[in-house]
Design an enzyme around this catalytic site. Structure first.
Site, PDB file in Angstrom:
ATOM      1  N   LYS A   1       0.855  -1.201   0.000  1.00 33.84           N
ATOM      2  CA  LYS A   1       0.000   0.000   0.000  1.00 33.84           C
ATOM      3  C   LYS A   1       0.890   1.251   0.000  1.00 33.84           C
ATOM      4  O   LYS A   1       2.098   1.152   0.258  1.00 33.84           O
ATOM      5  CB  LYS A   1      -0.900  -0.020   1.237  1.00 33.84           C
ATOM      6  CG  LYS A   1      -0.124   0.057   2.537  1.00 33.84           C
ATOM      7  CD  LYS A   1      -0.994  -0.257   3.737  1.00 33.84           C
ATOM      8  CE  LYS A   1      -0.199  -0.043   5.017  1.00 33.84           C
ATOM      9  NZ  LYS A   1      -0.691  -0.855   6.120  1.00 33.84           N
TER      10      LYS A   1
ATOM     11  N   TYR B   1      12.629  32.471   5.297  1.00 33.23           N
ATOM     12  CA  TYR B   1      11.375  33.117   5.713  1.00 33.23           C
ATOM     13  C   TYR B   1      11.312  33.294   7.230  1.00 33.23           C
ATOM     14  O   TYR B   1      11.621  32.370   7.981  1.00 33.23           O
ATOM     15  CB  TYR B   1      10.185  32.257   5.282  1.00 33.23           C
ATOM     16  CG  TYR B   1       9.889  32.297   3.799  1.00 33.23           C
ATOM     17  CD1 TYR B   1       9.618  33.502   3.153  1.00 33.23           C
ATOM     18  CD2 TYR B   1       9.866  31.121   3.057  1.00 33.23           C
ATOM     19  CE1 TYR B   1       9.331  33.520   1.794  1.00 33.23           C
ATOM     20  CE2 TYR B   1       9.584  31.138   1.708  1.00 33.23           C
ATOM     21  CZ  TYR B   1       9.314  32.334   1.076  1.00 33.23           C
ATOM     22  OH  TYR B   1       9.030  32.355  -0.259  1.00 33.23           O
TER      23      TYR B   1
HETATM   24  C1  LIG Z   1       0.011  -1.669   6.883  1.00 36.74           C
HETATM   25  C2  LIG Z   1      -0.499  -2.937   7.400  1.00 36.74           C
HETATM   26  C3  LIG Z   1       0.361  -3.988   7.753  1.00 36.74           C
HETATM   27  C4  LIG Z   1       1.859  -3.857   7.762  1.00 36.74           C
HETATM   28  O1  LIG Z   1       2.284  -3.181   8.922  1.00 36.74           O
HETATM   29  P1  LIG Z   1       3.847  -2.957   9.176  1.00 36.74           P
HETATM   30  O2  LIG Z   1       3.908  -2.438  10.569  1.00 36.74           O
HETATM   31  O3  LIG Z   1       4.289  -1.953   8.186  1.00 36.74           O
HETATM   32  O4  LIG Z   1       4.490  -4.273   8.982  1.00 36.74           O
HETATM   33  C5  LIG Z   1      -0.216  -5.189   8.118  1.00 36.74           C
HETATM   34  N1  LIG Z   1      -1.556  -5.350   8.150  1.00 36.74           N
HETATM   35  C6  LIG Z   1      -2.410  -4.349   7.849  1.00 36.74           C
HETATM   36  C7  LIG Z   1      -3.883  -4.595   7.913  1.00 36.74           C
HETATM   37  C8  LIG Z   1      -1.917  -3.115   7.483  1.00 36.74           C
HETATM   38  O5  LIG Z   1      -2.757  -2.130   7.191  1.00 36.74           O
END
Ligand SMILES: *Cc1c(COP(=O)(O)O)cnc(C)c1O
Length: 375
Positions: free
Chosen positions: A38, A267
């Site tokens: 993702k 700034y």
């Molecule tokens: C993002 C996510 C993970 C991975 O988590 P990490 O801490 O990056 O390993 C696992 N399960 C779900 C449902 C997630 O949204």
């Protein structure tokens, strides 16, 4: 021809594959490692990461929304693709068209999928998300058996997996993970034998700190990209082979200028020089993911030495103090994240300056700059 930017994010495919193998080993051979890709693979580029992991043997991927899953498929990524955040009814057909797997958390979605399956004379497998204490997406454990009964009455839809998520698996000494895991374990037999449903609840923290929770599948995110979910502490606590950082980020010096003592920089003049100062102006700002909260805090590497940001970070520019670094000139390489000479700046260190976590730093740099892939 693509005209290059001054700023470049490098992604090491070999570090990514090293991490994948290391994590698959930790999870154990009975566990399928699902790669969380993702957020454009946490800034590393979902399509390239997906293809590279496919080549390394990964056959299972996780994304937030269905648009990401379709893009992965269209890029030729093979194996199972789980969509974790549900879907709107109008998108149901895409799961069938692209062979994608929905993770569901309400019966209305299951009904929509069932109707689509019946219409096509097809079938679809789903995973059910249960909230065992994260207090985020999912049905409650008490609702699970009723949910499964309703689901089994729907034609064309089969439950293939059951998923949950840990809120505190990055804390190796917290009792929360074992407690939540106990709740999760009780659920799977409800539907039949333990082996009937694929069980998955482990994230990176759990794979590293609680490998006994890996079950049939484990979902690795941040660790695939080389970082420990508990940051520098986790990196130091690691006794075995270490994860390798996959991303680095570099730029170059645009101009060098000398300013007198007592001069305001950038700034708001929030920074006033306390001595005659040599500044390097960099083509880097918050538009490139260098958060404005790093103003007068972040350090970068120039000629193998650390140089601190002076004053506010602008949209496309910032200034760093190079007074003590010999011979800095326009065109010199600047490393924001990664190694130069004997020095190294990690996403954990940058996150510390920002009051954030490595996850956010990787997304900011990776998703706002041109990426280059290095085998
Ligand atoms: C993002 C996510 C993970 C991975 O988590 P990490 O801490 O990056 O390993 C696992 N399960 C779900 C449902 C997630 O949204």
């Amino acid at each position: 021809m693509t005209v290059p930017s001054f700023n470049r994010v490098n992604v090491s495919i070999s570090a990514l594959c090293h991490n994948y193998r290391l994590l698959q080993n930790r999870a154990g051979e009975k566990t399928t490692l699902l790669a969380m890709v993702k957020a454009d693979a946490y800034g590393h580029g979902m399509l390239r990461v997906g293809r590279a992991l496919n080549a390394a043997g990964c056959r299972c991927f996780g994304v937030a929304e269905i648009c990401e899953a379709v893009a992965l498929r269209e890029a030729g990524v093979q194996g199972e693709i789980l969509v974790f955040l549900g879907f709107s009814p109008g998108s149901a057909a895409l799961f069938f068209d692209h062979d994608l797997t929905p993770v569901i958390f309400d019966i209305a979605s299951a009904r929509v999928l069932s109707q689509e399956a019946v219409r096509r004379g097809s079938e679809i497998a789903v995973h059910v998300k249960v909230d065992c204490g994260m207090t985020r997406l999912g049905i409650y454990p008490e609702e699970f058996s009723g949910f499964m009964a309703e689901l089994s009455a729907l034609p064309g839809v089969t439950a293939r997996g059951i998923a949950s998520h840990f809120p505190r698996a990055d804390e190796a000494d917290s009792g929360n993970t074992p407690e939540q895991f106990k709740r999760f374990r009780k659920l799977a037999p409800v539907a039949g034998s333990d082996s009937e449903l694929l069980r998955h609840t482990a994230n990176s923290g759990a794979i590293l700190n609680f490998p006994e929770t890996c079950c049939d599948m484990a979902r690795a995110g941040i660790s695939l990209y080389g970082y420990y979910p508990d940051g520098i502490a986790g990196q130091h606590a690691e006794e075995g082979e270490k994860l390798q950082a996959v991303m680095s980020f570099s730029s170059q010096v645009l101009q060098v200028k000398d300013v007198a003592e007592g001069v305001g920089v950038s700034y708001g003049h929030s920074f006033i020089t306390s001595r005659p100062t040599r500044l390097a102006v960099l083509p880097l700002g918050y538009e490139d993911g260098l958060s404005r909260s790093l103003s007068s805090r972040a350090e970068v590497l120039v000629r193998g030495r650390r140089a601190r940001v002076c004053g506010r970070i602008c949209m496309n520019l910032c200034m760093v103090d190079v007074t003590d670094i010999e011979g800095v000139a326009a065109g010199d390489e600047v490393v924001i994240l990664g190694r130069q000479g004997g020095e190294c700046i990690s996403a954990d260190e940058i996150a510390g300056w920002m009051g954030s976590i490595s996850y956010e730093v990787l997304c900011l740099f990776g998703n706002n700059n041109e990426r280059k892939y290095i085998e």
